[in-house]
Design a protein around this motif. Structure first.
Motif, PDB file in Angstrom:
ATOM      1  N   ALA A 166       0.840  -1.194   0.000  1.00  0.00           N
ATOM      2  CA  ALA A 166       0.000   0.000   0.000  1.00  0.00           C
ATOM      3  C   ALA A 166       0.878   1.248   0.000  1.00  0.00           C
ATOM      4  O   ALA A 166       1.935   1.268   0.639  1.00  0.00           O
ATOM      5  CB  ALA A 166      -0.913  -0.004   1.219  1.00  0.00           C
ATOM      6  N   PRO A 167       0.472   2.277  -0.722  1.00  0.00           N
ATOM      7  CA  PRO A 167       1.264   3.519  -0.741  1.00  0.00           C
ATOM      8  C   PRO A 167       1.486   4.051   0.671  1.00  0.00           C
ATOM      9  O   PRO A 167       0.540   4.205   1.453  1.00  0.00           O
ATOM     10  CB  PRO A 167       0.384   4.476  -1.562  1.00  0.00           C
ATOM     11  N   GLY A 168       2.721   4.303   0.992  1.00  0.00           N
ATOM     12  CA  GLY A 168       3.052   4.874   2.289  1.00  0.00           C
ATOM     13  C   GLY A 168       3.140   3.883   3.435  1.00  0.00           C
ATOM     14  O   GLY A 168       3.568   4.246   4.536  1.00  0.00           O
ATOM     15  N   LEU A 177       4.381 -11.936  17.934  1.00  0.00           N
ATOM     16  CA  LEU A 177       5.318 -12.732  17.141  1.00  0.00           C
ATOM     17  C   LEU A 177       5.562 -11.865  15.913  1.00  0.00           C
ATOM     18  O   LEU A 177       4.767 -11.893  14.975  1.00  0.00           O
ATOM     19  CB  LEU A 177       4.733 -14.092  16.749  1.00  0.00           C
ATOM     20  N   PRO A 178       6.588 -11.057  15.903  1.00  0.00           N
ATOM     21  CA  PRO A 178       6.708  -9.981  14.927  1.00  0.00           C
ATOM     22  C   PRO A 178       6.478 -10.404  13.476  1.00  0.00           C
ATOM     23  O   PRO A 178       6.994 -11.419  13.012  1.00  0.00           O
ATOM     24  CB  PRO A 178       8.136  -9.468  15.148  1.00  0.00           C
ATOM     25  N   ILE A 179       5.680  -9.602  12.790  1.00  0.00           N
ATOM     26  CA  ILE A 179       5.350  -9.808  11.381  1.00  0.00           C
ATOM     27  C   ILE A 179       6.223  -8.882  10.549  1.00  0.00           C
ATOM     28  O   ILE A 179       6.355  -7.696  10.857  1.00  0.00           O
ATOM     29  CB  ILE A 179       3.868  -9.478  11.099  1.00  0.00           C
ATOM     30  N   TYR A 180       6.808  -9.410   9.487  1.00  0.00           N
ATOM     31  CA  TYR A 180       7.591  -8.633   8.538  1.00  0.00           C
ATOM     32  C   TYR A 180       7.069  -8.912   7.124  1.00  0.00           C
ATOM     33  O   TYR A 180       6.569 -10.000   6.862  1.00  0.00           O
ATOM     34  CB  TYR A 180       9.075  -9.028   8.568  1.00  0.00           C
ATOM     35  N   TRP A 181       7.224  -7.965   6.222  1.00  0.00           N
ATOM     36  CA  TRP A 181       6.924  -8.077   4.799  1.00  0.00           C
ATOM     37  C   TRP A 181       5.424  -7.985   4.497  1.00  0.00           C
ATOM     38  O   TRP A 181       4.588  -8.437   5.251  1.00  0.00           O
ATOM     39  CB  TRP A 181       7.512  -9.349   4.179  1.00  0.00           C
ATOM     40  N   ASN A 182       5.150  -7.396   3.330  1.00  0.00           N
ATOM     41  CA  ASN A 182       3.771  -7.158   2.900  1.00  0.00           C
ATOM     42  C   ASN A 182       2.953  -8.436   2.797  1.00  0.00           C
ATOM     43  O   ASN A 182       1.783  -8.486   3.217  1.00  0.00           O
ATOM     44  CB  ASN A 182       3.755  -6.431   1.549  1.00  0.00           C
ATOM     45  N   ASN A 198      -3.186  -2.887   4.121  1.00  0.00           N
ATOM     46  CA  ASN A 198      -3.266  -1.444   3.935  1.00  0.00           C
ATOM     47  C   ASN A 198      -2.994  -0.675   5.226  1.00  0.00           C
ATOM     48  O   ASN A 198      -2.630   0.503   5.182  1.00  0.00           O
ATOM     49  CB  ASN A 198      -4.634  -1.053   3.382  1.00  0.00           C
ATOM     50  N   HIS A 199      -3.169  -1.368   6.349  1.00  0.00           N
ATOM     51  CA  HIS A 199      -2.974  -0.698   7.636  1.00  0.00           C
ATOM     52  C   HIS A 199      -2.145  -1.568   8.580  1.00  0.00           C
ATOM     53  O   HIS A 199      -2.636  -2.027   9.619  1.00  0.00           O
ATOM     54  CB  HIS A 199      -4.334  -0.369   8.272  1.00  0.00           C
TER      55      HIS A 199
END
Length: 319
Positions: A166-168, A177-182, A198-199
């Motif tokens: 998402a833009p921005g 449990l940390p989330i990384y990457w789109n 998106n959020h």
């Protein structure tokens, strides 16, 4: 706009559930028989008809004073997420998965072990403790709710047709449990029915959503060739011949293999693995279960296990 509204509705639903917790802390078990099997609901905490809701629920054996003891340093001035994490947020999130067996599978000891195992991962992944930290390094779980100095935006265009960035939006590490990457935010958002693609900021703004995403990860097989961490821990997973040859067996060690792969497992007796194990054993002791219930080394550890999901590039990590 529709997806944003959907995310807002999820948050509103969690607020309504929170009010229910405060106004009616007691649970009322209802029982019926479906196809010859007993299923139950149990008030707000286990509110779907399920065989697991006939069992003790998490608040029957894990309560706020224990949560405070486990994560006693999370709100100290030097912590990085002061005021964010709380017991109610964890229980509200867990309530969504108790009908599926989270913390409600097996006898009381087995239930307590799963909560200790899950939170052992959470505590180790969000800790800012160190060797001489006040209270000991194991008292500093839930110190973080986000990556403090992201080195990149974690946007992978390979997934532009399924989980486009998402833009921005920034997809740095967030959560219990940390989330990384789109693509991981997108999948977790689909799983908990919130618009995290998106959020992604929802995960660092709402502790219940952060715990929900983590429990969804614990309960969900991410790859078809792998079990969920839950199934591997409670014994639902039956290893194949190849698993046995790869020294993968049900238990806590397998949960580390599923969640972290070769970053933690199959590398012998390394510190990252031992730190996670130490948190689990510490919580078992505080819960009154005792670390002797954790099982033998081959069950507790993944030091000799071949990884389920070899990490071939930096951005294939799921946590």
């Amino acid at each position: 706009m529709k997806m944003k509204a959907k995310g807002i509705l999820v948050i509103l639903a969690l607020v309504v559930l929170a009010v229910a917790v405060e106004s009616d802390p007691d649970t009322v078990t209802k029982v019926k028989t479906v196809r010859g099997k007993k299923v139950c609901t149990k008030g707000w905490e286990c509110n779907q008809w399920s065989q697991f809701c006939c069992n003790e629920t998490i608040t029957d054996y894990f309560q706020v004073y224990q949560f405070e003891e486990w994560f006693s340093k999370r709100n100290t001035p030097v912590a990085h997420a002061v005021g964010f994490w709380d017991f109610q947020s964890f229980i509200l999130a867990a309530a969504q998965y108790e009908p599926l067996g989270f913390g409600t599978t097996g006898n009381k000891t087995e239930k307590m072990k799963e909560v200790a195992a899950f939170l052992g991962h959470v505590g180790s992944q969000t800790s800012c403790g160190y060797g001489v930290a006040t209270g000991g390094p194991l008292a500093w779980g839930l110190c973080f709710n986000r990556e403090m100095s992201p080195s990149q935006s974690y946007c992978d265009d390979f997934y532009k047709y399924t989980y486009p960035c998402a833009p921005g939006a920034e997809y740095y590490g967030r959560g219990a449990l940390p989330i990384y990457w789109n693509y991981n935010y997108g999948a977790a958002g689909d799983g908990i029915k919130a618009d995290l693609l998106n959020h992604p900021e929802f995960v660092e703004q709402n502790a219940t959503i952060a715990f929900q995403a983590a429990i969804w990860r614990w309960m969900t097989p991410i790859k078809k060739s792998q079990p969920s961490a839950h199934d591997a821990f409670v014994g639902n997973w039956k290893p194949t011949k190849n698993d046995t040859l790869s020294k993968r067996v049900p238990g806590f060690g397998a949960t580390m293999n599923i969640l972290y792969g070769e970053r933690t497992c199959g590398q012998g007796d390394i510190d990252p693995m031992n730190t996670i194990i130490s948190h689990y054993l510490y919580y078992l002791d505080l819960l009154g279960v005792g670390r002797e219930q954790a099982g033998p080394s081959e069950v507790l550890s993944c030091a000799e296990q071949v990884a389920f999901n070899p990490v071939t590039t930096a951005n294939t990590a799921t946590s």
